[in-house]
Design an enzyme around this catalytic site. Sequence first.
Site, PDB file in Angstrom:
ATOM      1  N   TYR A 181       0.864  -1.186   0.000  1.00 37.86           N
ATOM      2  CA  TYR A 181       0.000   0.000   0.000  1.00 37.86           C
ATOM      3  C   TYR A 181       0.896   1.230   0.000  1.00 37.86           C
ATOM      4  CZ  TYR A 181      -3.423   3.447   1.682  1.00 37.86           C
ATOM      5  OH  TYR A 181      -4.230   4.541   1.823  1.00 37.86           O
TER       6      TYR A 181
ATOM      7  N   ASP B 153       9.410   2.782  -0.940  1.00 40.47           N
ATOM      8  CA  ASP B 153       8.438   3.463  -0.085  1.00 40.47           C
ATOM      9  C   ASP B 153       8.772   3.072   1.355  1.00 40.47           C
ATOM     10  OD1 ASP B 153       6.338   4.223   1.480  1.00 40.47           O
ATOM     11  OD2 ASP B 153       4.779   3.424   0.162  1.00 40.47           O
TER      12      ASP B 153
ATOM     13  N   LYS C  39       5.598   9.683   8.186  1.00 40.30           N
ATOM     14  CA  LYS C  39       5.370   9.285   9.578  1.00 40.30           C
ATOM     15  C   LYS C  39       6.423   9.867  10.518  1.00 40.30           C
ATOM     16  CE  LYS C  39       2.723   5.246   8.190  1.00 40.30           C
ATOM     17  NZ  LYS C  39       1.346   5.380   8.600  1.00 40.30           N
TER      18      LYS C  39
HETATM   19  N1  HOZ Z   1      -3.235   3.716   6.201  1.00 42.81           N
HETATM   20  C1  HOZ Z   1      -2.845   3.717   7.576  1.00 42.81           C
HETATM   21  C2  HOZ Z   1      -2.552   2.365   8.027  1.00 42.81           C
HETATM   22  N2  HOZ Z   1      -1.646   1.643   7.217  1.00 42.81           N
HETATM   23  C3  HOZ Z   1      -3.827   4.505   8.442  1.00 42.81           C
HETATM   24  C4  HOZ Z   1      -5.019   3.773   8.910  1.00 42.81           C
HETATM   25  C5  HOZ Z   1      -6.094   4.652   9.589  1.00 42.81           C
HETATM   26  O1  HOZ Z   1      -5.766   5.643  10.234  1.00 42.81           O
HETATM   27  O2  HOZ Z   1      -7.242   4.315   9.413  1.00 42.81           O
END
Ligand code: HOZ
Length: 439
Positions: A145, A240, A268
């Site tokens: 992702y 990434d 982050k």
């Molecule tokens: N995309 C993040 C987790 N891999 C954030 C998830 C969230 O805050 O819902």
Amino acid sequence: MLNLEKSAAAFAEAKTLMPGGVNSPVRSYANVDCNPPFIARAEGDKIYDIDGNEYIDYVGSWGPMVVGHAHPNVVKALQEAVTRGTSYGAPTVIESELAKLVMSVYPSIETIRMVNSGTEATMSALRLARGYTGREKIIKFIGCYHGHSDSLLVNAGSGMATFGVPSSPGVTKGTAQDTITVPYNDAAAITEVMDKLGDEVAAIIVEPVAGNMGCVLPKQGYLRTLRDLTAKHGALLIFDEVMCGFRASLGGAQAAYGITPDITCLGKIIGGGLPVAAYGGRRDIMQKVSPAGPVYQAGTLSGNPLAMTAGLETLKIITKEPEAGEADYSRSLTLKTKKLLLGWQAKAKEAGVTIQAHQAGSMFGIFFNEHEVYDYEDSCRSDQESFKIWFKCMLEQGIYLAPSQFETLFMSGAHSEEDIDRTIAAAAKAFQAVADSRC
Ligand code: HOZ
């Protein structure tokens, strides 16, 4: 029994105001069949909900809180910074300070551009790769992702895996057809695709340690294969490291595995809990970014002074030279993580539950799976029902974990040995609950 009455009421109201009651899907707890605690505050390794429950937090805002919540140095620096104004939309010296510190740890980054989120970083890195190479296709890995820009929302992990949505409506066929997806950790598959299409490929983008199909480590030599294939075909290699940056090791996965990408995406941790991300890499490539070059990318809040301050203070803490006889910050996180996972493995074994435990520095996770997990398919074959039971039992005991098997957990400098011991003791009960559910 955990009392979440106020959280439940807050969630009911939020559902009338926001899609699913949240501003990012996974935090809705939709796939673990319970309501999310609504958070009131956090300090150190603890997070507190509006019902007054205290939890030991291994989500850490999904990674950034590496020094713990509300670290006094970060708070003090932010308090001072806020009195000087919150945003100027103009250059500041602190942007260069943060850039220099990041680049000192990531030598592959010769020039850097700050942005506001991991999504922006990966989206911009791809545009740059396309602009630099003059090619349109990109390759990503199934279950990785990279945020929610259109070209990357194809066979993605994280919330898309959690909610079982392989691709998102709204992504045009035209966009999707330029994204080629290949199973992670399969050297033969990526070699075959590159042999066929490599000369049309602008970039391979990869989470060098995958964190969005659970925590999945690259097989020995896999990242080297990606490096060699991209070099052979004139494509760029994008790491990434939004999640694994400063986590797989201080220098991220690229230092841990000894592979130099062309472009790195970070996020982050470099914002210390405020919205910051960055992309950077080889100077000749980065010089194509506007206004040095023609590839356009911009942002009013990019390099925001508060966000730069939080990032800089956080990085100062984790890059500080250790005192004589002390382990460095990153190493001590790795050791604590190892202790926790060894404890979990022992308790799982005692309960007769087989798990796969994975660790890359201070990121980690487990799968309820009899077999090793190397890719998204393996991850999907893990026992989701057991995960739910485990997750809820841990929450009941005040242990705050990511509410999805397709996410990763994070250790921070604030986690004490005592809290780790408590977490291991809680795991004993949770594994027993899993075992009982199978009887
Ligand atoms: N995309 C993040 C987790 N891999 C954030 C998830 C969230 O805050 O819902």
